[in-house]
Design a protein around this motif. Structure first.
Motif, PDB file in Angstrom:
ATOM      1  N   ARG A 119       0.867  -1.442  -0.251  1.00 13.07           N
ATOM      2  CA  ARG A 119       0.032   0.171  -0.247  1.00 13.07           C
ATOM      3  C   ARG A 119       0.697   0.783  -0.027  1.00 13.07           C
ATOM      4  O   ARG A 119       0.672   2.468  -0.683  1.00 13.07           O
ATOM      5  N   LEU A 120       1.804   1.345   0.423  1.00 18.06           N
ATOM      6  CA  LEU A 120       2.809   2.287   0.597  1.00 18.06           C
ATOM      7  C   LEU A 120       3.985   2.343  -0.509  1.00 18.06           C
ATOM      8  O   LEU A 120       4.386   3.607  -0.733  1.00 18.06           O
ATOM      9  N   GLY A 121       3.469   1.632  -1.736  1.00 20.28           N
ATOM     10  CA  GLY A 121       4.219   2.026  -2.788  1.00 20.28           C
ATOM     11  C   GLY A 121       5.455   1.255  -2.711  1.00 20.28           C
ATOM     12  O   GLY A 121       6.178   1.093  -4.112  1.00 20.28           O
ATOM     13  N   PHE A 122       5.892  -0.068  -1.870  1.00 20.98           N
ATOM     14  CA  PHE A 122       6.989  -1.194  -1.959  1.00 20.98           C
ATOM     15  C   PHE A 122       6.607  -2.075  -3.475  1.00 20.98           C
ATOM     16  O   PHE A 122       5.790  -2.716  -3.575  1.00 20.98           O
ATOM     17  N   ALA A 123       7.866  -2.150  -3.940  1.00 18.92           N
ATOM     18  CA  ALA A 123       7.432  -2.830  -5.614  1.00 18.92           C
ATOM     19  C   ALA A 123       8.462  -4.407  -5.200  1.00 18.92           C
ATOM     20  O   ALA A 123       9.683  -4.239  -4.640  1.00 18.92           O
ATOM     21  N   PRO A 124       8.211  -5.605  -4.826  1.00 23.65           N
ATOM     22  CA  PRO A 124       9.012  -6.413  -5.291  1.00 23.65           C
ATOM     23  C   PRO A 124      10.296  -6.300  -6.311  1.00 23.65           C
ATOM     24  O   PRO A 124       9.769  -6.137  -7.518  1.00 23.65           O
ATOM     25  N   VAL A 125      11.583  -6.964  -5.471  1.00 16.52           N
ATOM     26  CA  VAL A 125      11.977  -6.974  -6.988  1.00 16.52           C
ATOM     27  C   VAL A 125      13.518  -8.689  -7.005  1.00 16.52           C
ATOM     28  O   VAL A 125      13.249  -8.707  -8.104  1.00 16.52           O
ATOM     29  N   GLU A 126      13.461  -8.913  -5.891  1.00 16.08           N
ATOM     30  CA  GLU A 126      14.331 -10.280  -5.999  1.00 16.08           C
ATOM     31  C   GLU A 126      13.209 -10.834  -4.818  1.00 16.08           C
ATOM     32  O   GLU A 126      12.894 -10.551  -3.433  1.00 16.08           O
ATOM     33  N   ARG A 127      14.155 -12.436  -4.736  1.00 13.76           N
ATOM     34  CA  ARG A 127      13.411 -13.565  -2.979  1.00 13.76           C
ATOM     35  C   ARG A 127      14.465 -13.444  -2.743  1.00 13.76           C
ATOM     36  O   ARG A 127      16.232 -13.649  -3.221  1.00 13.76           O
ATOM     37  N   ILE A 128      15.167 -13.763  -1.320  1.00 16.13           N
ATOM     38  CA  ILE A 128      16.144 -14.352  -0.354  1.00 16.13           C
ATOM     39  C   ILE A 128      15.973 -15.191   0.122  1.00 16.13           C
ATOM     40  O   ILE A 128      15.499 -15.325   0.320  1.00 16.13           O
ATOM     41  N   GLY A 129      17.144 -16.611  -0.195  1.00 22.51           N
ATOM     42  CA  GLY A 129      16.412 -17.335   0.470  1.00 22.51           C
ATOM     43  C   GLY A 129      17.673 -18.296   1.248  1.00 22.51           C
ATOM     44  O   GLY A 129      18.421 -17.574   1.168  1.00 22.51           O
ATOM     45  N   ILE A 130      17.073 -18.198   3.040  1.00 23.59           N
ATOM     46  CA  ILE A 130      18.278 -18.153   3.764  1.00 23.59           C
ATOM     47  C   ILE A 130      17.820 -20.149   3.686  1.00 23.59           C
ATOM     48  O   ILE A 130      16.289 -21.174   4.215  1.00 23.59           O
ATOM     49  N   HIS A 131      18.991 -21.055   3.871  1.00 24.54           N
ATOM     50  CA  HIS A 131      19.281 -21.673   3.817  1.00 24.54           C
ATOM     51  C   HIS A 131      20.030 -22.479   4.735  1.00 24.54           C
ATOM     52  O   HIS A 131      20.495 -21.975   5.295  1.00 24.54           O
ATOM     53  N   GLN A 132      19.111 -23.629   5.346  1.00 29.05           N
ATOM     54  CA  GLN A 132      20.394 -24.394   6.290  1.00 29.05           C
ATOM     55  C   GLN A 132      20.537 -26.070   6.427  1.00 29.05           C
ATOM     56  O   GLN A 132      20.213 -26.169   5.707  1.00 29.05           O
ATOM     57  N   ARG A 133      20.707 -26.091   6.409  1.00 28.90           N
ATOM     58  CA  ARG A 133      21.725 -27.818   6.490  1.00 28.90           C
ATOM     59  C   ARG A 133      22.672 -28.948   8.200  1.00 28.90           C
ATOM     60  O   ARG A 133      23.301 -27.043   8.816  1.00 28.90           O
ATOM     61  N   ALA A 134      22.394 -30.092   8.379  1.00 25.46           N
ATOM     62  CA  ALA A 134      22.876 -30.114   9.911  1.00 25.46           C
ATOM     63  C   ALA A 134      24.370 -30.156   9.419  1.00 25.46           C
ATOM     64  O   ALA A 134      24.922 -30.386   8.383  1.00 25.46           O
ATOM     65  N   VAL A 135      25.212 -29.571  10.432  1.00 26.44           N
ATOM     66  CA  VAL A 135      26.467 -29.338  10.316  1.00 26.44           C
ATOM     67  C   VAL A 135      27.410 -31.513  10.304  1.00 26.44           C
ATOM     68  O   VAL A 135      28.067 -31.776   9.408  1.00 26.44           O
ATOM     69  N   GLY A 136      27.029 -31.986  10.803  1.00 28.11           N
ATOM     70  CA  GLY A 136      27.471 -33.653  10.929  1.00 28.11           C
ATOM     71  C   GLY A 136      28.612 -33.702  11.396  1.00 28.11           C
ATOM     72  O   GLY A 136      28.886 -32.462  11.272  1.00 28.11           O
ATOM     73  N   GLY A 137      28.760 -35.253  11.463  1.00 27.96           N
ATOM     74  CA  GLY A 137      30.391 -34.816  12.326  1.00 27.96           C
ATOM     75  C   GLY A 137      31.046 -35.444  11.299  1.00 27.96           C
ATOM     76  O   GLY A 137      32.290 -35.963  11.768  1.00 27.96           O
ATOM     77  N   GLY A 138      30.697 -35.625   9.886  1.00 30.54           N
ATOM     78  CA  GLY A 138      32.180 -36.698   9.149  1.00 30.54           C
ATOM     79  C   GLY A 138      32.153 -35.395   7.416  1.00 30.54           C
ATOM     80  O   GLY A 138      31.548 -33.991   7.913  1.00 30.54           O
ATOM     81  N   PRO A 139      33.387 -35.609   6.396  1.00 28.50           N
ATOM     82  CA  PRO A 139      33.232 -34.622   5.492  1.00 28.50           C
ATOM     83  C   PRO A 139      32.479 -34.355   4.850  1.00 28.50           C
ATOM     84  O   PRO A 139      31.569 -35.464   4.881  1.00 28.50           O
ATOM     85  N   ASP A 140      32.280 -33.615   4.669  1.00 22.67           N
ATOM     86  CA  ASP A 140      30.803 -33.004   3.471  1.00 22.67           C
ATOM     87  C   ASP A 140      30.978 -33.665   2.190  1.00 22.67           C
ATOM     88  O   ASP A 140      32.347 -33.826   1.899  1.00 22.67           O
ATOM     89  N   VAL A 141      29.619 -33.885   1.661  1.00 22.91           N
ATOM     90  CA  VAL A 141      30.296 -35.135   0.247  1.00 22.91           C
ATOM     91  C   VAL A 141      28.995 -34.717  -0.934  1.00 22.91           C
ATOM     92  O   VAL A 141      28.051 -33.815  -0.012  1.00 22.91           O
TER      93      VAL A 141
END
Length: 343
Positions: free
Chosen positions: A321-343
């Motif tokens: 209503r104030l005139g803000f227009a959508p431009v883009e999305r921001i995604g906050i992504h997460q994962r468990a750290v885990g105990g072993g090497p990343d694969v």
């Protein structure tokens, strides 16, 4: 490639990291909210109160081509949030994976359970965005935890008649309240009330699948946060709504502007209404009053940026209503750290 932590006095590397961030933003989100390099470098030098933060650069032949930030808030010791950037000319060469592996190793050593990064990607009908960051995180086991939409408002080109109608509507619905606006630190007489509002944020703002405990805010911490904001070369512009009968602050909005000569934009940090006082157009009233204060006292600011959870329909409605227009999305992504090497 050499990964090195930025020390508190390594101003040259801070400047290089800031320049890289500006390059990445311009490439991945052209026409979007720009990175102010002086602010970015200052934020590396001055962490937020109580936060444990690591900053790293990745360099080839002493030239910075990557950046990693890991930030742990005191109320959420099991979660590291951060940022991972790779120069567009050096993507697909394994540098992002090396930085992610480094991040996971640090998290495991410090007993963090969860890691989150944010990325920018395109709206279905919005301007083109590279989406490189989103695809990278998805390949490495991250899932979307919170979907935000970033919007932009030109400050000085309002439809005056339409804005006046909004103002009249908000005033008619909020007769039991009055607004108060200012620039800079919170007045002493409002400090306790603002601590209460600040601590309310994570309990009232949609957080998707992020598991985040609310911040504990007392006057000393609040003032420390203000000092750090100033060190980051930013100034807050506040408006609150005060309940006339009790004198209680029940709504708050804040815009941060840059203390940098060539900066022409600001961003809306928060707009919050106490649940017990909703239904009186206080969000609309506070945002309009703050916008008017901004125009009068910060005329060099030409545009505002804000981001809302895609599920936050009430605040999105106010912003549109104030005139803000959508431009883009921001995604906050997460994962468990885990105990072993990343694969």
């Amino acid at each position: 490639m050499d990964i090195a932590e930025i020390g508190p006095d390594d101003h040259a590397r801070m400047t290089e990291a800031a320049g890289l961030a500006a390059t990445v933003r311009a490439a991945d989100a052209p026409g979007g909210q720009p990175i102010i390099a002086a602010h970015f470098a200052a934020a590396i030098a001055h962490p937020r109160p109580g936060h444990r933060v690591h900053h790293y650069t990745a360099a080839i032949d002493d030239r910075v081509i990557g950046y990693l930030r890991l930030d742990v808030a005191p109320e959420n010791p099991g979660t590291a949030s951060g940022e991972l950037l790779v120069h567009p000319a050096h993507r697909g060469e394994g540098h992002g994976t090396a930085l992610l592996d480094h991040a996971l190793a640090v998290c495991r050593a410090e007993d963090r359970r969860t890691l989150t990064f944010s990325t920018i990607y395109a709206l279905d009908d919005g301007p083109q965005r590279s989406g490189d960051g989103t695809r990278f995180l998805e390949r490495h086991g991250f899932t979307l935890a919170l979907d935000l939409v970033r919007r932009r408002l030109p400050v000085h080109t309002p439809d005056d008649a339409a804005e006046q109608r909004l103002w009249d509507e908000a005033l008619a619905a909020s007769g039991d309240y009055e607004v108060r606006s200012w620039t800079g630190p919170v007045p002493d007489e409002l400090l306790d009330a603002m601590c209460r509002m600040d601590a309310m944020i994570l309990t009232q703002v949609p957080m998707g699948d992020l598991d985040m405990a609310p911040e504990r805010v007392d006057p000393a911490r609040f003032r420390a946060k203000e000092a750090v904001l100033a060190a980051h070369r930013m100034t807050p512009v506040h408006t609150v709504a005060v309940h006339r009968a009790t004198g209680e602050v029940v709504a708050h909005t804040r815009v941060d502007v840059y203390d940098v000569p060539d900066a022409r934009h600001g961003h809306v940090l928060i707009t919050l209404v106490d649940p017990a006082h909703r239904g009186h157009r206080l969000g609309l009233l506070a945002k309009l009053a703050n916008l008017r204060h901004l125009r009068e006292h910060h005329p060099d600011v030409t545009e505002l940026w804000t981001a809302n959870a895609a599920s936050n329909a009430p605040m999105i409605a106010v912003n549109e209503r104030l005139g803000f227009a959508p431009v883009e999305r921001i995604g906050i992504h997460q994962r468990a750290v885990g105990g072993g090497p990343d694969v």
